[in-house]
Design an enzyme around this catalytic site. Structure first.
Site, PDB file in Angstrom:
ATOM      1  N   ASN A 163      69.837  75.906  47.171  1.00 27.10           N
ATOM      2  CA  ASN A 163      69.175  76.876  48.045  1.00 27.10           C
ATOM      3  C   ASN A 163      67.656  76.896  47.890  1.00 27.10           C
ATOM      4  OD1 ASN A 163      70.356  77.969  45.549  1.00 27.10           O
ATOM      5  ND2 ASN A 163      69.247  79.830  46.067  1.00 27.10           N
ATOM      6  N   HIS A 164      67.123  76.339  46.763  1.00 24.65           N
ATOM      7  CA  HIS A 164      65.666  76.325  46.581  1.00 24.65           C
ATOM      8  C   HIS A 164      65.025  74.973  46.910  1.00 24.65           C
ATOM      9  CE1 HIS A 164      65.804  80.302  44.937  1.00 24.65           C
ATOM     10  NE2 HIS A 164      66.517  79.952  43.881  1.00 24.65           N
ATOM     11  N   HIS A 199      77.189  73.733  46.030  1.00 25.83           N
ATOM     12  CA  HIS A 199      76.243  74.633  45.367  1.00 25.83           C
ATOM     13  C   HIS A 199      76.560  76.042  45.874  1.00 25.83           C
ATOM     14  CE1 HIS A 199      72.344  75.055  43.288  1.00 25.83           C
ATOM     15  NE2 HIS A 199      72.099  76.025  44.151  1.00 25.83           N
ATOM     16  N   HIS A 204      74.893  75.918  40.735  1.00 21.73           N
ATOM     17  CA  HIS A 204      74.198  77.116  41.222  1.00 21.73           C
ATOM     18  C   HIS A 204      74.322  78.284  40.227  1.00 21.73           C
ATOM     19  CE1 HIS A 204      72.368  80.134  43.832  1.00 21.73           C
ATOM     20  NE2 HIS A 204      73.463  80.862  43.814  1.00 21.73           N
TER      21      HIS A 204
HETATM   22 FE   FE2 Z   1      69.884  76.684  40.308  1.00 16.69          FE
HETATM   23 FE   FE2 Z   2      70.905  77.682  43.468  1.00 15.06          FE
END
Ligand code: FE2
Ligand code: FE2
Length: 268
Positions: free
Chosen positions: A67-68, A156, A181
């Site tokens: 997500n990043h 993730h 994650h």
């Molecule tokens: Fe992470």
């Molecule tokens: Fe993450």
């Protein structure tokens, strides 16, 4: 072929752990290919072009995403280039289908890599547009004529249930479904009934005495005192390096082993 998949490398501490341990690990464990989750490398969010190059020089062969992945804009040119060994999540937004699926040519054959976000972290990020189960069906269907040595799918996600379901859904269709994650390793690494190597979460690499890599004090102040503070990464103390080793038979191209690798130490 023995593949080492390393859990989320968090900040400069995580990079330091790899710098000090990766070579030794590669030799001791007879690793042929090193994959690392890259979403937390640069100050805990994203990976810069400079850190990407640095970790490649250290011996990381391929980088998965989460997500990043898009926080550091200098990485975009590499994400967009199909021949650069780094992906973001394939279902994150409309442009990701091309950057979330890549191939890597190795001496054993071609390997397919896909990163997918689970539904919860995707919704929290506000950009999930494609259902990961439907998308992975489509990705595999489009490539069914290609003779891969291995297919590695990274999920993730937040919910253990969605990761377990992804493993079951892809059992026998891909070589490995590797969850991350959480930054906390799970003890469920196993070959599923149709021999796909599976783990719900590989954990992280970086500071052991921390909240997923962040200083405890920061999280306690936010939680207990409602402070709107920023993350400060823990940069000292004990370290951890978590991952899994997946072994694929060179002749049959079937996974024959998956085992957790969980190293800890005091000083670096
Ligand atoms: Fe992470
Ligand atoms: Fe993450």
């Amino acid at each position: 072929m023995r593949i080492l998949y390393i859990g989320d490398v968090v900040g400069s501490f995580g990079v330091r752990v790899l710098k000090s341990k990766l070579n030794e690990l590669k030799n001791d464990q007879k690793i042929d290919l090193i994959v690392a989750q890259s979403e937390n490398v640069t100050n805990g969010k994203g990976i810069s072009a400079a850190d990407f190059k640095y970790l490649k020089d250290l011996g990381v062969d391929f980088f998965t995403g989460g997500n990043h992945s898009f926080v550091e804009s200098s990485i975009n040119v590499y994400l967009d280039n199909p021949s650069e060994p780094i992906i973001g999540p394939a279902n994150y937004d409309h442009r990701s289908k091309t950057i979330g699926v890549k191939e890597l040519q190795t001496k054993y054959g071609k390997i397919l890599f896909v990163s997918l976000l689970g539904q919860i972290v995707g919704k929290d990020s506000g950009l999930l547009t494609v259902n990961p189960l439907k998308l992975i069906d489509q990705i595999l269907e489009e490539r069914k004529q290609i003779d891969y040595f291995a297919k590695i799918v990274n999920i993730h996600g937040d919910f253990s249930s969605e990761k377990v379901v992804m493993g079951h859904y892809l059992d026998g269709r891909v070589s490995a479904v590797i969850g991350d994650h959480w930054h906390v390793p799970t003890a469920d690494a196993r070959l599923l009934s149709s021999k796909t190597a599976y783990i719900s979460d590989v954990g992280m690499t970086g500071a052991l005495d921390s909240s997923l890599g962040v200083k405890y004090e920061v999280i306690i102040a936010r939680w207990r005192d409602n402070l709107k503070n920023r993350h400060i990464l823990e940069d000292s103390g004990s370290w951890q390096l978590n991952g899994v080793i997946v072994e694929i038979d060179n002749q049959s191209k079937k996974p024959v082993l998956i085992e957790g690798l969980n190293l800890r130490g005091e000083n670096l």
